[in-house]
Scaffold this motif. Structure first.
Motif, PDB file in Angstrom:
ATOM      1  N   ARG A 198       0.834  -1.215   0.000  1.00 37.37           N
ATOM      2  CA  ARG A 198       0.000   0.000   0.000  1.00 37.37           C
ATOM      3  C   ARG A 198       0.863   1.257   0.000  1.00 37.37           C
ATOM      4  O   ARG A 198       0.608   2.211  -0.730  1.00 37.37           O
ATOM      5  CB  ARG A 198      -0.907   0.019   1.233  1.00 37.37           C
ATOM      6  CG  ARG A 198      -2.086  -0.931   1.156  1.00 37.37           C
ATOM      7  CD  ARG A 198      -2.840  -0.846   2.487  1.00 37.37           C
ATOM      8  NE  ARG A 198      -3.879  -1.849   2.618  1.00 37.37           N
ATOM      9  CZ  ARG A 198      -5.090  -1.745   2.064  1.00 37.37           C
ATOM     10  NH1 ARG A 198      -5.397  -0.684   1.329  1.00 37.37           N
ATOM     11  NH2 ARG A 198      -5.983  -2.690   2.239  1.00 37.37           N
ATOM     12  N   GLU A 199       1.875   1.248   0.861  1.00 41.03           N
ATOM     13  CA  GLU A 199       2.795   2.389   0.939  1.00 41.03           C
ATOM     14  C   GLU A 199       3.428   2.682  -0.416  1.00 41.03           C
ATOM     15  O   GLU A 199       3.505   3.820  -0.851  1.00 41.03           O
ATOM     16  CB  GLU A 199       3.939   2.036   1.905  1.00 41.03           C
ATOM     17  CG  GLU A 199       3.910   2.742   3.237  1.00 41.03           C
ATOM     18  CD  GLU A 199       5.103   2.295   4.079  1.00 41.03           C
ATOM     19  OE1 GLU A 199       4.842   1.639   5.102  1.00 41.03           O
ATOM     20  OE2 GLU A 199       6.268   2.565   3.704  1.00 41.03           O
ATOM     21  N   LYS A 200       3.891   1.602  -1.057  1.00 45.62           N
ATOM     22  CA  LYS A 200       4.586   1.772  -2.339  1.00 45.62           C
ATOM     23  C   LYS A 200       3.629   2.251  -3.415  1.00 45.62           C
ATOM     24  O   LYS A 200       3.992   3.086  -4.248  1.00 45.62           O
ATOM     25  CB  LYS A 200       5.248   0.443  -2.748  1.00 45.62           C
ATOM     26  CG  LYS A 200       6.323   0.588  -3.810  1.00 45.62           C
ATOM     27  CD  LYS A 200       7.506   1.433  -3.347  1.00 45.62           C
ATOM     28  CE  LYS A 200       8.274   2.098  -4.467  1.00 45.62           C
ATOM     29  NZ  LYS A 200       9.218   1.284  -5.167  1.00 45.62           N
ATOM     30  N   VAL A 201       2.381   1.739  -3.386  1.00 42.05           N
ATOM     31  CA  VAL A 201       1.375   2.194  -4.360  1.00 42.05           C
ATOM     32  C   VAL A 201       1.097   3.689  -4.143  1.00 42.05           C
ATOM     33  O   VAL A 201       1.017   4.463  -5.108  1.00 42.05           O
ATOM     34  CB  VAL A 201       0.079   1.363  -4.243  1.00 42.05           C
ATOM     35  CG1 VAL A 201      -1.066   2.014  -5.014  1.00 42.05           C
ATOM     36  CG2 VAL A 201       0.306  -0.059  -4.759  1.00 42.05           C
ATOM     37  N   LEU A 221       3.139   5.937  -2.869  1.00 41.98           N
ATOM     38  CA  LEU A 221       4.311   6.675  -3.362  1.00 41.98           C
ATOM     39  C   LEU A 221       4.296   6.761  -4.891  1.00 41.98           C
ATOM     40  O   LEU A 221       4.566   7.809  -5.467  1.00 41.98           O
ATOM     41  CB  LEU A 221       5.608   5.966  -2.922  1.00 41.98           C
ATOM     42  CG  LEU A 221       6.034   6.202  -1.485  1.00 41.98           C
ATOM     43  CD1 LEU A 221       7.213   5.301  -1.143  1.00 41.98           C
ATOM     44  CD2 LEU A 221       6.417   7.669  -1.271  1.00 41.98           C
ATOM     45  N   ASN A 222       3.973   5.639  -5.519  1.00 45.06           N
ATOM     46  CA  ASN A 222       3.951   5.630  -6.994  1.00 45.06           C
ATOM     47  C   ASN A 222       2.836   6.505  -7.544  1.00 45.06           C
ATOM     48  O   ASN A 222       2.969   7.054  -8.642  1.00 45.06           O
ATOM     49  CB  ASN A 222       3.821   4.193  -7.507  1.00 45.06           C
ATOM     50  CG  ASN A 222       5.144   3.460  -7.503  1.00 45.06           C
ATOM     51  OD1 ASN A 222       6.207   4.094  -7.430  1.00 45.06           O
ATOM     52  ND2 ASN A 222       5.102   2.146  -7.555  1.00 45.06           N
ATOM     53  N   ALA A 223       1.739   6.627  -6.796  1.00 51.73           N
ATOM     54  CA  ALA A 223       0.643   7.488  -7.244  1.00 51.73           C
ATOM     55  C   ALA A 223       1.073   8.950  -7.285  1.00 51.73           C
ATOM     56  O   ALA A 223       0.661   9.716  -8.155  1.00 51.73           O
ATOM     57  CB  ALA A 223      -0.575   7.305  -6.336  1.00 51.73           C
ATOM     58  N   TYR A 228       3.832   9.020 -10.294  1.00 45.74           N
ATOM     59  CA  TYR A 228       3.247   8.862 -11.630  1.00 45.74           C
ATOM     60  C   TYR A 228       1.742   9.165 -11.558  1.00 45.74           C
ATOM     61  O   TYR A 228       0.929   8.238 -11.478  1.00 45.74           O
ATOM     62  CB  TYR A 228       3.423   7.420 -12.136  1.00 45.74           C
ATOM     63  CG  TYR A 228       4.830   6.898 -12.092  1.00 45.74           C
ATOM     64  CD1 TYR A 228       5.774   7.290 -13.034  1.00 45.74           C
ATOM     65  CD2 TYR A 228       5.221   5.989 -11.108  1.00 45.74           C
ATOM     66  CE1 TYR A 228       7.068   6.805 -12.990  1.00 45.74           C
ATOM     67  CE2 TYR A 228       6.517   5.497 -11.060  1.00 45.74           C
ATOM     68  CZ  TYR A 228       7.429   5.899 -12.002  1.00 45.74           C
ATOM     69  OH  TYR A 228       8.713   5.413 -11.957  1.00 45.74           O
ATOM     70  N   PRO A 229       1.378  10.456 -11.588  1.00 45.17           N
ATOM     71  CA  PRO A 229      -0.056  10.771 -11.484  1.00 45.17           C
ATOM     72  C   PRO A 229      -0.788  10.191 -12.699  1.00 45.17           C
ATOM     73  O   PRO A 229      -0.327  10.349 -13.831  1.00 45.17           O
ATOM     74  CB  PRO A 229      -0.087  12.302 -11.507  1.00 45.17           C
ATOM     75  CG  PRO A 229       1.333  12.762 -11.321  1.00 45.17           C
ATOM     76  CD  PRO A 229       2.195  11.653 -11.800  1.00 45.17           C
ATOM     77  N   GLY A 230      -1.910   9.540 -12.457  1.00 44.87           N
ATOM     78  CA  GLY A 230      -2.687   8.958 -13.556  1.00 44.87           C
ATOM     79  C   GLY A 230      -3.775   9.911 -13.996  1.00 44.87           C
ATOM     80  O   GLY A 230      -3.952  10.992 -13.413  1.00 44.87           O
ATOM     81  N   ARG A 231      -4.489   9.520 -15.022  1.00 45.29           N
ATOM     82  CA  ARG A 231      -5.644  10.342 -15.434  1.00 45.29           C
ATOM     83  C   ARG A 231      -6.775  10.142 -14.428  1.00 45.29           C
ATOM     84  O   ARG A 231      -6.899   9.095 -13.786  1.00 45.29           O
ATOM     85  CB  ARG A 231      -6.084   9.985 -16.851  1.00 45.29           C
ATOM     86  CG  ARG A 231      -6.522   8.556 -17.050  1.00 45.29           C
ATOM     87  CD  ARG A 231      -7.056   8.351 -18.459  1.00 45.29           C
ATOM     88  NE  ARG A 231      -7.047   6.935 -18.820  1.00 45.29           N
ATOM     89  CZ  ARG A 231      -7.863   6.012 -18.356  1.00 45.29           C
ATOM     90  NH1 ARG A 231      -8.794   6.317 -17.469  1.00 45.29           N
ATOM     91  NH2 ARG A 231      -7.779   4.757 -18.762  1.00 45.29           N
ATOM     92  N   PHE A 268      -4.347   0.578 -11.172  1.00 39.30           N
ATOM     93  CA  PHE A 268      -3.237   1.538 -11.199  1.00 39.30           C
ATOM     94  C   PHE A 268      -2.590   1.562 -12.587  1.00 39.30           C
ATOM     95  O   PHE A 268      -2.327   2.631 -13.152  1.00 39.30           O
ATOM     96  CB  PHE A 268      -2.210   1.138 -10.133  1.00 39.30           C
ATOM     97  CG  PHE A 268      -1.191   2.197  -9.832  1.00 39.30           C
ATOM     98  CD1 PHE A 268      -1.406   3.120  -8.813  1.00 39.30           C
ATOM     99  CD2 PHE A 268      -0.011   2.276 -10.551  1.00 39.30           C
ATOM    100  CE1 PHE A 268      -0.459   4.107  -8.525  1.00 39.30           C
ATOM    101  CE2 PHE A 268       0.938   3.256 -10.270  1.00 39.30           C
ATOM    102  CZ  PHE A 268       0.711   4.171  -9.247  1.00 39.30           C
ATOM    103  N   HIS A 287      -4.990   3.087 -15.300  1.00 42.10           N
ATOM    104  CA  HIS A 287      -5.113   4.553 -15.249  1.00 42.10           C
ATOM    105  C   HIS A 287      -3.894   5.269 -15.808  1.00 42.10           C
ATOM    106  O   HIS A 287      -3.924   6.478 -16.031  1.00 42.10           O
ATOM    107  CB  HIS A 287      -5.385   5.003 -13.810  1.00 42.10           C
ATOM    108  CG  HIS A 287      -6.755   4.649 -13.338  1.00 42.10           C
ATOM    109  ND1 HIS A 287      -7.087   4.532 -12.021  1.00 42.10           N
ATOM    110  CD2 HIS A 287      -7.889   4.363 -14.032  1.00 42.10           C
ATOM    111  CE1 HIS A 287      -8.360   4.186 -11.913  1.00 42.10           C
ATOM    112  NE2 HIS A 287      -8.862   4.078 -13.123  1.00 42.10           N
TER     113      HIS A 287
END
Lengths: 105, 105, 105, 105
Positions: free
Chosen positions: A91-94, A96-98, A101-104, B13, B16
């Protein structure tokens, strides 16, 4: 079956074989690279298209599933001996990645 | 959180960010070896004793947890794109190993 | 025997078996991780002391030598298909490391 | 430059930094998997065609060359500490492979 109960299954398995002496974090991390390498070997000469179809051949599918189970086993053993909560780490890594790497939306 | 729900989190993830085009089984297996290598790198110069104590240093602990999360992420993505039931694969492999390496009763 | 002549030996070997179609840089890099993993597997459960003594057992010694040859083979094939001068790359990296890690004079 | 003289260069480099204590066969084999993983990471999201063209981009080319040098360095250090003649090991393995995979005459 939770990750924790899988860890217990593998921990009992190791204990009953007196393998705990070998399961230092360093040794487990090393064993994990070996299994990751064997998993990669199942795909190394395939085209991208062939790799997408790898499960159509029962013998190949079985090898891939078993190599994936081996990778998971050593990762779970490592989480166990280091007392790492893999679900929380994921969860932490997800999160951080969010940010990275911002998604649409 | 089940393995399946972790797979969905990671699948969303990737979707998106339009990463699905890159997530062929071959590429994911290759990425997994890279992350396994980075995890191994955290332990490579440590003695067995130092490796057992790696979580005592917060910066090192964080790196280890994140590398473990990366390995898990690619393994879960691979399971997702190949439609492999990781839990069942693990049980199968444990049963095979129980025959191969009989433990004490 | 120079690195170049080893590369030629391996290039001829691949050509005579029509393996060149499989030897893309990506596939060779992937195969290299597999062989590195197999080499690591020879050492994974050993203590540091046992690892220093690995060549004393002829069967183990042979496995280690062959895994090392496999790693070298794929590295040389990769250098060949990418037209990388490995000797020059090594010198460059040593010079960079000398700046990064100054040694005692 | 022969493999032996490269080994000497790297052995001197390690000695001047008092790194020999870390360069057990086990640690070097582990470090090699890490570098192989970093090399693989340069190719992991590329199509086969993109991977064949990787040296056209100077920044990518430099990274690939340096990762290849890192793999070679640890392989040469390992050969040195185990007293393995890499050239002879390569010839042996090629001879074995010639029996295993007969090519066209």
């Amino acid at each position: 079956m939770t990750l924790r109960s899988m860890q217990e299954l593998l921990s009992d398995f190791a204990e009953h074989r007196e393998w705990e002496q070998f399961h230092t974090p360093k040794n487990l991390a090393m064993a994990l690279t070996g299994e990751a390498g064997e998993l990669a070997a199942e795909f190394q000469w395939l085209t991208p298209e062939q790799s997408a179809d790898v499960m159509a051949d029962p013998r190949h599918a079985r090898a891939v599933r078993h190599e994936m189970a081996d990778v998971l086993s050593y990762l779970l053993r490592l989480a166990d001996v280091l007392d790492v909560d893999l679900e929380q780490a994921l969860r932490e890594k997800v999160d951080l990645n969010a940010l990275k790497y911002p998604g649409r939306t």
